[in-house]
Design a protein around this motif. Structure first.
Motif, mmCIF file in Angstrom:
data_model
loop_
_atom_site.group_PDB
_atom_site.id
_atom_site.type_symbol
_atom_site.label_atom_id
_atom_site.label_comp_id
_atom_site.label_asym_id
_atom_site.label_seq_id
_atom_site.Cartn_x
_atom_site.Cartn_y
_atom_site.Cartn_z
ATOM 1 N N PRO A 28 0.687 -1.192 0.002
ATOM 2 C CA PRO A 28 0.012 0.127 -0.084
ATOM 3 C C PRO A 28 0.792 1.440 0.137
ATOM 4 N N VAL A 29 0.546 2.075 -0.660
ATOM 5 C CA VAL A 29 0.927 3.628 -0.864
ATOM 6 C C VAL A 29 0.209 4.759 -0.168
ATOM 7 N N ASP A 30 0.379 5.401 0.781
ATOM 8 C CA ASP A 30 -0.273 6.225 1.565
ATOM 9 C C ASP A 30 0.077 7.778 0.984
ATOM 10 N N GLN A 31 -0.754 8.659 1.338
ATOM 11 C CA GLN A 31 -0.424 10.077 0.994
ATOM 12 C C GLN A 31 -0.174 10.585 2.446
ATOM 13 N N PRO A 68 3.388 0.651 8.937
ATOM 14 C CA PRO A 68 2.526 1.492 8.053
ATOM 15 C C PRO A 68 2.812 1.386 6.624
ATOM 16 N N PRO A 69 1.722 2.002 5.769
ATOM 17 C CA PRO A 69 2.118 2.022 4.470
ATOM 18 C C PRO A 69 3.345 2.862 4.170
ATOM 19 N N VAL A 70 3.831 2.620 2.854
ATOM 20 C CA VAL A 70 4.784 3.575 2.434
ATOM 21 C C VAL A 70 4.156 4.818 2.212
ATOM 22 N N GLN A 71 4.761 6.127 2.230
ATOM 23 C CA GLN A 71 4.078 7.364 2.482
ATOM 24 C C GLN A 71 4.816 8.231 1.611
ATOM 25 N N VAL A 72 3.896 8.774 0.654
ATOM 26 C CA VAL A 72 4.657 9.950 -0.103
ATOM 27 C C VAL A 72 3.709 11.118 -0.031
ATOM 28 N N THR A 73 4.191 12.240 -0.639
ATOM 29 C CA THR A 73 3.728 13.701 -0.552
ATOM 30 C C THR A 73 2.398 13.831 -1.050
ATOM 31 N N ASN A 74 2.035 13.226 -2.203
ATOM 32 C CA ASN A 74 0.742 13.702 -2.993
ATOM 33 C C ASN A 74 0.192 12.628 -3.962
ATOM 34 N N CYS A 75 -0.659 13.102 -4.686
ATOM 35 C CA CYS A 75 -1.277 12.241 -5.503
ATOM 36 C C CYS A 75 -0.447 11.917 -6.909
ATOM 37 N N ASN A 76 0.330 12.969 -7.170
ATOM 38 C CA ASN A 76 1.430 12.570 -8.387
ATOM 39 C C ASN A 76 2.313 11.683 -8.222
ATOM 40 N N GLU A 77 2.746 11.451 -6.659
ATOM 41 C CA GLU A 77 3.821 10.708 -6.246
ATOM 42 C C GLU A 77 3.160 9.182 -6.216
ATOM 43 N N VAL A 78 1.887 9.253 -5.715
ATOM 44 C CA VAL A 78 1.232 7.957 -5.832
ATOM 45 C C VAL A 78 1.035 7.537 -7.461
ATOM 46 N N PHE A 88 2.393 -2.105 -6.188
ATOM 47 C CA PHE A 88 1.779 -1.196 -5.380
ATOM 48 C C PHE A 88 0.413 -0.892 -5.696
ATOM 49 N N ILE A 89 -0.408 -0.590 -4.633
ATOM 50 C CA ILE A 89 -1.776 -0.139 -4.512
ATOM 51 C C ILE A 89 -1.935 1.192 -3.703
ATOM 52 N N GLY A 90 -2.537 2.211 -4.249
ATOM 53 C CA GLY A 90 -2.695 3.474 -3.811
ATOM 54 C C GLY A 90 -3.971 4.223 -3.967
ATOM 55 N N TYR A 91 -4.353 5.251 -3.586
ATOM 56 C CA TYR A 91 -5.562 6.051 -3.538
ATOM 57 C C TYR A 91 -5.104 7.232 -4.023
ATOM 58 N N ILE A 92 -6.110 7.938 -4.795
ATOM 59 C CA ILE A 92 -6.161 9.111 -5.231
ATOM 60 C C ILE A 92 -7.297 9.685 -5.513
ATOM 61 N N HIS A 93 -7.449 11.119 -5.297
ATOM 62 C CA HIS A 93 -8.684 11.969 -5.637
ATOM 63 C C HIS A 93 -9.214 11.740 -7.120
ATOM 64 N N SER A 94 -10.181 11.520 -7.430
ATOM 65 C CA SER A 94 -10.770 11.455 -8.725
ATOM 66 C C SER A 94 -10.284 12.534 -9.865
ATOM 67 N N ASP A 95 -10.214 13.393 -9.224
ATOM 68 C CA ASP A 95 -9.830 14.795 -10.016
ATOM 69 C C ASP A 95 -7.908 14.650 -10.463
ATOM 70 N N CYS A 96 -7.408 13.800 -9.849
ATOM 71 C CA CYS A 96 -6.021 13.560 -10.026
ATOM 72 C C CYS A 96 -5.796 12.230 -10.971
#
Length: 108
Positions: A28-31, A68-78, A88-96
């Motif tokens: 998992p990839v967390d923001q 805890p999941p790997v953490q990145v700064t923002n949706c672009n990094e995810v 990897f599995i992550g989540y992003i806002h639909s706008d991203c």
């Protein structure tokens, strides 16, 4: 993965599931903790706020159960991480989202 249930995603992001049913590793990839998208994700998926997640992970780490999941700064990094790595599995806002990111679950 073509689709996944909310329970399966919750288990992945809680460190309870580390492998898919086919045996493949899943990471998992967390923001970042101050991310509105992260707070919304955990609120909708687990009904937990940031403080509750911090307590959960403190217990998991202290007892040696999980990290805890790997953490990145923002949706672009995810997007960059998950786009070229099926582990990897992550989540992003639909706008991203953009072309090249496979959506396997939408959380309303």
């Amino acid at each position: 993965i073509n689709n996944i249930s909310p329970v399966q995603v919750a288990n992945i992001f809680l460190g309870k599931t580390k492998r898919l049913s086919n045996g493949g590793l899943i990471i998992p990839v967390d923001q970042s903790r101050d991310s509105h998208t992260r707070n919304e994700f955990y609120s909708k998926l687990l009904n937990k706020n940031e403080n509750q997640m911090n307590v959960y992970w403190a217990r998991q780490v202290f007892t040696g159960r999980s990290q805890p999941p790997v953490q990145v700064t923002n949706c672009n990094e995810v997007r960059l991480l998950i786009k070229d790595n099926p582990t990897f599995i992550g989540y992003i806002h639909s706008d991203c989202n953009d072309i090249g990111i496979k959506v396997i679950l939408r959380i309303p």
